[in-house]
Design a protein around this motif. Structure first.
Motif, short mmCIF file in Angstrom:
data_model
loop_
_atom_site.label_atom_id
_atom_site.label_comp_id
_atom_site.label_asym_id
_atom_site.label_seq_id
_atom_site.Cartn_x
_atom_site.Cartn_y
_atom_site.Cartn_z
N SER A 129 0.82 -1.22 0.00
CA SER A 129 0.00 0.00 0.00
C SER A 129 0.85 1.27 0.00
N PRO A 130 1.75 1.41 -0.99
CA PRO A 130 2.61 2.60 -1.03
C PRO A 130 1.83 3.89 -1.27
N LEU A 131 0.57 3.75 -1.69
CA LEU A 131 -0.27 4.95 -1.87
C LEU A 131 -1.24 5.09 -0.69
N GLY A 132 -0.98 4.32 0.36
CA GLY A 132 -1.91 4.35 1.50
C GLY A 132 -3.31 4.01 1.05
N ARG A 133 -3.41 3.06 0.12
CA ARG A 133 -4.68 2.63 -0.49
C ARG A 133 -5.43 3.84 -1.10
N GLY A 134 -4.66 4.79 -1.54
CA GLY A 134 -5.25 5.97 -2.17
C GLY A 134 -5.61 7.06 -1.16
N LEU A 165 -3.36 10.51 -0.84
CA LEU A 165 -3.03 11.26 -2.06
C LEU A 165 -3.52 12.71 -2.06
N ALA A 222 0.61 10.30 -6.50
CA ALA A 222 0.93 8.86 -6.45
C ALA A 222 2.39 8.63 -6.88
N LEU A 274 5.09 -1.42 -3.90
CA LEU A 274 4.25 -2.41 -4.60
C LEU A 274 2.88 -1.80 -4.92
N PRO A 275 2.84 -0.78 -5.79
CA PRO A 275 1.56 -0.14 -6.07
C PRO A 275 0.60 -1.09 -6.79
N SER A 296 -2.94 -1.45 -9.00
CA SER A 296 -4.00 -0.79 -9.76
C SER A 296 -4.54 -1.76 -10.80
N VAL A 297 -5.83 -1.62 -11.11
CA VAL A 297 -6.40 -2.37 -12.23
C VAL A 297 -6.77 -1.42 -13.36
N THR A 298 -6.35 -0.15 -13.21
CA THR A 298 -6.75 0.88 -14.17
C THR A 298 -5.57 1.18 -15.11
N ASN A 337 2.04 4.88 -12.62
CA ASN A 337 2.76 4.47 -11.40
C ASN A 337 4.17 3.96 -11.70
P1 A2P Z 1 -7.51 1.03 -8.92
O1 A2P Z 1 -6.93 -0.37 -8.72
O2 A2P Z 1 -8.98 1.01 -9.07
O3 A2P Z 1 -6.79 1.79 -10.02
P2 A2P Z 1 -2.20 0.83 -2.68
O4 A2P Z 1 -1.28 0.27 -3.72
O5 A2P Z 1 -1.58 1.86 -1.79
O6 A2P Z 1 -2.86 -0.27 -1.86
O7 A2P Z 1 -3.36 1.62 -3.41
C1 A2P Z 1 -4.24 0.94 -4.27
C2 A2P Z 1 -5.48 1.77 -4.47
O8 A2P Z 1 -5.12 3.04 -5.03
C3 A2P Z 1 -6.43 1.13 -5.41
O9 A2P Z 1 -7.74 1.45 -4.97
C4 A2P Z 1 -6.12 1.77 -6.76
O10 A2P Z 1 -7.28 1.86 -7.56
C5 A2P Z 1 -5.70 3.18 -6.33
N1 A2P Z 1 -4.66 3.74 -7.21
C6 A2P Z 1 -3.66 3.09 -7.83
N2 A2P Z 1 -2.88 3.92 -8.53
C7 A2P Z 1 -3.41 5.15 -8.37
C8 A2P Z 1 -3.06 6.44 -8.86
N3 A2P Z 1 -2.01 6.62 -9.65
N4 A2P Z 1 -3.85 7.49 -8.48
C9 A2P Z 1 -4.91 7.31 -7.68
N5 A2P Z 1 -5.28 6.12 -7.17
C10 A2P Z 1 -4.54 5.04 -7.52
#
Ligand code: A2P
Length: 280
Positions: A194-199, A202, A219, A234-235, A237-239, A246
């Motif tokens: 969770s390097p983005l703190g699960r979003g 941000l 991010a 370890l970011p 994302s499914v987007t 990232n």
């Molecule tokens: P999604 O998978 O729908 O793109 P972490 O790695 O800290 O656990 O964070 C994961 C969460 O942050 C997921 O909900 C992911 O959503 C979202 N996320 C991933 N990359 C980004 C980004 N660049 N900007 C905003 N949110 C992001």
């Protein structure tokens, strides 16, 4: 900043891993892994408990990447602790991922005192199975996840092979300095989940300010900050556009004073999953 760190046994680990926690199995897993490999990620972070290892394996196959060019991690789930069950769980993970070796296998969470009187012995027994798999060359590196210094100290007393990695929660506002320092002192590479703190971190104004200064996103600042602190982010994302963005963190640098300012943030975005109180 290189694209790799080196573990204490000489194995090279790509410095950014692609997270798969909460990625739905099947088509989403397949497409996101393909997208990640196309983007340039060479390190996939999986786990049995994510319940998507078949999809992750299908995605690896579909990506067409040469197995030897990919670094694949998985983790032993808590219900499988102990010598024999660790060996069995490893075989299942390998089969689900459709691989014949892993680059890194981790004990997902330590057995801890709130749940087990014999927590030290249980971790030692599990670790013995990890050592056996490593010696049998089924895994290139072995390690831990969510082990705090007191769990690590207990494990190191009986280990014949020192863990190469400890994967812990790590993001601005939750950098677990004591644990990271313990690992650095012992030459154990830290990886950050969770390097983005699960979003959730941000929208912090400090990250916004630093992001604007570098013409990057918040991010990307989180990911670059982890790298410059020597941690493997370890970011997840499914987007597709986020998967790409990232990884676009090798063309800029954050200054020492910016790093210090992020390091000094009070707690934000912490998951609350403390290994000494989790109920799983
Ligand atoms: P999604 O998978 O729908 O793109 P972490 O790695 O800290 O656990 O964070 C994961 C969460 O942050 C997921 O909900 C992911 O959503 C979202 N996320 C991933 N990359 C980004 C980004 N660049 N900007 C905003 N949110 C992001």
């Amino acid at each position: 900043m290189t694209n790799n760190f080196t573990l204490h046994n000489g194995i090279s680990i790509p410095s950014i891993g692609f997270g798969t926690w909460k990625t739905p199995d099947g088509e989403t897993a397949i497409q996101s892994i393909k997208e990640a490999v196309d983007t340039g990620y060479r390190h996939i972070d999986a786990a049995a408990i994510y319940d998507n290892e078949v999809g992750v394996g299908d995605g690896i196959k579909a990506s067409g990447i040469d197995r030897k060019d990919l670094f694949v991690t998985s983790k032993l789930w808590n219900s499988e602790r102990g010598y024999d069950s660790t060996i069995k769980a490893f075989e299942k993970t390998l089969k689900d991922l459709q691989l014949d070796y892993l680059d890194l296998y981790l004990i997902h969470w330590p057995a801890a005192a709130h749940q087990f009187k014999n927590w030290k012995a249980l971790n030692t027994e599990t670790w013995k199975a990890m050592e056996k798999l490593y010696k049998d060359k089924k895994i290139k590196a072995i390690g831990l996840s969510n082990f705090m210094p007191h769990h690590l100290e207990a494990l190191l007393e009986d280990a014949t092979i020192k863990p190469m990695v400890n994967q812990i929660e790590y993001h601005p506002g939750f950098m677990q300095a004591e644990c990271v320092n313990f690992c650095k002192t012992n030459d154990i590479q830290v990886a950050g989940w969770s390097p983005l703190g699960r979003g959730e971190v941000l929208d912090h104004p400090l990250l916004k300010e630093i992001a604007e200064a570098h013409n990057k996103s918040e991010a990307q600042i989180c990911i670059r900050w982890a790298l410059q602190n020597g941690v493997v982010p370890l970011p997840k994302s499914v987007t597709p556009h986020r998967i790409k963005a990232n990884f676009e963190v090798f063309d800029f640098e954050i200054s020492d004073s910016e790093i210090k300012a992020i390091n000094a943030l009070d707690t934000i975005g912490a998951s609350g999953l403390d290994p000494d109180s989790v109920e799983f």
